[in-house]
Design a protein around this motif. Structure first.
Motif, PDB file in Angstrom:
ATOM      1  N   UNK A   1      28.245 -40.150   6.203  1.00  0.00           N
ATOM      2  CA  UNK A   1      27.142 -39.368   6.754  1.00  0.00           C
ATOM      3  C   UNK A   1      25.873 -39.810   6.033  1.00  0.00           C
ATOM      4  N   UNK A   2      24.933 -40.351   6.790  1.00  0.00           N
ATOM      5  CA  UNK A   2      23.693 -40.881   6.215  1.00  0.00           C
ATOM      6  C   UNK A   2      22.558 -39.906   6.457  1.00  0.00           C
ATOM      7  N   UNK A   3      21.977 -39.402   5.378  1.00  0.00           N
ATOM      8  CA  UNK A   3      20.845 -38.479   5.493  1.00  0.00           C
ATOM      9  C   UNK A   3      19.568 -39.095   4.921  1.00  0.00           C
ATOM     10  N   UNK A   4      19.629 -40.373   4.569  1.00  0.00           N
ATOM     11  CA  UNK A   4      18.497 -41.014   3.914  1.00  0.00           C
ATOM     12  C   UNK A   4      17.419 -41.482   4.878  1.00  0.00           C
ATOM     13  N   UNK A   5      16.202 -41.584   4.352  1.00  0.00           N
ATOM     14  CA  UNK A   5      15.071 -42.171   5.067  1.00  0.00           C
ATOM     15  C   UNK A   5      14.356 -43.103   4.093  1.00  0.00           C
ATOM     16  N   UNK A   6      14.119 -44.337   4.526  1.00  0.00           N
ATOM     17  CA  UNK A   6      13.444 -45.290   3.661  1.00  0.00           C
ATOM     18  C   UNK A   6      11.933 -45.198   3.788  1.00  0.00           C
ATOM     19  N   UNK A   7      11.276 -44.766   2.724  1.00  0.00           N
ATOM     20  CA  UNK A   7       9.820 -44.659   2.695  1.00  0.00           C
ATOM     21  C   UNK A   7       9.276 -45.406   1.483  1.00  0.00           C
ATOM     22  N   UNK A   8       8.068 -45.934   1.610  1.00  0.00           N
ATOM     23  CA  UNK A   8       7.413 -46.582   0.481  1.00  0.00           C
ATOM     24  C   UNK A   8       7.118 -45.559  -0.609  1.00  0.00           C
ATOM     25  N   UNK A   9       6.785 -46.055  -1.784  1.00  0.00           N
ATOM     26  CA  UNK A   9       6.551 -45.156  -2.922  1.00  0.00           C
ATOM     27  C   UNK A   9       5.428 -44.158  -2.659  1.00  0.00           C
ATOM     28  N   UNK A  10       4.440 -44.564  -1.856  1.00  0.00           N
ATOM     29  CA  UNK A  10       3.338 -43.647  -1.561  1.00  0.00           C
ATOM     30  C   UNK A  10       3.522 -42.904  -0.236  1.00  0.00           C
ATOM     31  N   UNK A  11       4.736 -43.023   0.350  1.00  0.00           N
ATOM     32  CA  UNK A  11       5.093 -42.310   1.583  1.00  0.00           C
ATOM     33  C   UNK A  11       4.217 -42.702   2.775  1.00  0.00           C
ATOM     34  N   UNK A  12       3.613 -43.885   2.733  1.00  0.00           N
ATOM     35  CA  UNK A  12       2.707 -44.291   3.809  1.00  0.00           C
ATOM     36  C   UNK A  12       3.359 -45.220   4.816  1.00  0.00           C
ATOM     37  N   UNK A  13       4.571 -45.721   4.531  1.00  0.00           N
ATOM     38  CA  UNK A  13       5.219 -46.685   5.427  1.00  0.00           C
ATOM     39  C   UNK A  13       6.729 -46.547   5.339  1.00  0.00           C
ATOM     40  N   UNK A  14       7.387 -46.875   6.434  1.00  0.00           N
ATOM     41  CA  UNK A  14       8.841 -46.924   6.458  1.00  0.00           C
ATOM     42  C   UNK A  14       9.320 -48.264   5.912  1.00  0.00           C
ATOM     43  N   UNK A  15      10.408 -48.253   5.167  1.00  0.00           N
ATOM     44  CA  UNK A  15      10.962 -49.512   4.672  1.00  0.00           C
ATOM     45  C   UNK A  15      11.731 -50.259   5.761  1.00  0.00           C
ATOM     46  N   UNK A  16      12.062 -49.577   6.868  1.00  0.00           N
ATOM     47  CA  UNK A  16      12.754 -50.202   7.995  1.00  0.00           C
ATOM     48  C   UNK A  16      11.986 -49.879   9.278  1.00  0.00           C
ATOM     49  N   UNK A  17      10.753 -50.384   9.417  1.00  0.00           N
ATOM     50  CA  UNK A  17       9.879 -49.945  10.514  1.00  0.00           C
ATOM     51  C   UNK A  17      10.358 -50.333  11.898  1.00  0.00           C
ATOM     52  N   UNK A  18      11.172 -51.372  12.002  1.00  0.00           N
ATOM     53  CA  UNK A  18      11.635 -51.829  13.313  1.00  0.00           C
ATOM     54  C   UNK A  18      13.115 -51.555  13.544  1.00  0.00           C
ATOM     55  N   UNK A  19      13.681 -50.729  12.687  1.00  0.00           N
ATOM     56  CA  UNK A  19      15.095 -50.392  12.804  1.00  0.00           C
ATOM     57  C   UNK A  19      15.284 -49.019  12.182  1.00  0.00           C
ATOM     58  N   UNK A  20      16.449 -48.789  11.602  1.00  0.00           N
ATOM     59  CA  UNK A  20      16.689 -47.562  10.852  1.00  0.00           C
ATOM     60  C   UNK A  20      17.710 -47.861   9.779  1.00  0.00           C
ATOM     61  N   UNK A  21      17.694 -47.062   8.744  1.00  0.00           N
ATOM     62  CA  UNK A  21      18.686 -47.213   7.692  1.00  0.00           C
ATOM     63  C   UNK A  21      20.091 -47.024   8.251  1.00  0.00           C
ATOM     64  N   UNK A  22      20.260 -46.045   9.126  1.00  0.00           N
ATOM     65  CA  UNK A  22      21.571 -45.793   9.711  1.00  0.00           C
ATOM     66  C   UNK A  22      22.119 -47.009  10.440  1.00  0.00           C
ATOM     67  N   UNK A  23      21.260 -47.654  11.232  1.00  0.00           N
ATOM     68  CA  UNK A  23      21.685 -48.858  11.960  1.00  0.00           C
ATOM     69  C   UNK A  23      22.073 -49.976  10.997  1.00  0.00           C
TER      70      UNK A  23
END
Length: 206
Positions: free
Chosen positions: A83-105
């Motif tokens: 079960x994945x509940x994570x979200x990848x965000x930059x240290x300053x919360x301004x960008x996704x670390x997986x902007x064209x996909x998702x961590x789950x994928x």
């Protein structure tokens, strides 16, 4: 069930307490378990936590989750519901670390023998384990390719206080992208209501 939670932060601890209260056996996984003996919850190394779990929960920062799971190894994770509940965000919360996909994928792609279900990432840890404390029922989403894994996840959500009527299966693991990309709207709503403890609800025409 034996539930292993990777991570020792607010989310992992909240979920561990919630599922332990429902009668499950919980174990937190940490890279430095000897330093986390003050949590009031059992803690073990990551590999041991994964090996002992019937269900594994990724509650680590999304930017490091894949490397952490690779350090555990595909053979250990094979066949175990993740079960994945994570979200990848930059240290300053301004960008996704997986902007064209998702961590789950990406987790599902990296570990094809491990059924992955994405859920609970559209809310804060307080709402995850106490949805009934809000003014009215909200919606929790599930994304994943494996129907049995989703059914098990649904039962575990029920144990946290989410009735079946609040659970919405939105499709395969590619739909995890929508859940994770909600992070920016979540932050906007939090600023608007001056609180992180809220949820959204899907309403339809009668």
């Amino acid at each position: 069930m034996r539930i292993g939670l990777l991570g020792t932060g607010n989310v992992a601890r909240a979920l561990a307490h919630g599922w332990r209260a429902a009668g499950h056996d919980v174990l937190l996984g940490s890279r430095h378990p000897q330093e986390r003996g003050d949590l009031g919850l059992p803690v073990a190394e990551l590999g041991e936590t994964a090996a002992r779990a019937d269900v594994l929960v990724n509650a680590t920062p999304g930017g490091v989750s894949l490397d952490l799971l690779r350090s555990i190894g595909a053979p250990v994770l094979a066949g175990t519901l993740l079960i994945d509940v994570g979200v990848g965000l930059s240290d300053d919360f301004s960008a996704l670390t997986h902007p064209n996909s998702s961590l789950g994928e990406l987790i599902q792609e990296a570990f094809p023998l491990t059924p992955v279900v994405k859920t609970l990432c559209t809310m804060d840890s307080t709402t995850m384990v106490a949805p009934g404390d809000l003014t009215e029922p909200g919606t929790v989403f599930l994304s994943g390719d494996d129907p049995e894994a989703k059914a098990t996840t649904g039962r575990l959500l029920t144990d946290l206080g989410w009735p079946a009527s609040s659970q919405l299966d939105i499709g395969d693991i590619t739909t995890a992208r929508g859940q994770e990309h909600f992070a920016f709207l979540f932050m906007g709503i939090a600023g608007g209501v001056n609180s992180h403890t809220f949820n959204i609800k899907v309403v339809t025409r009668p």
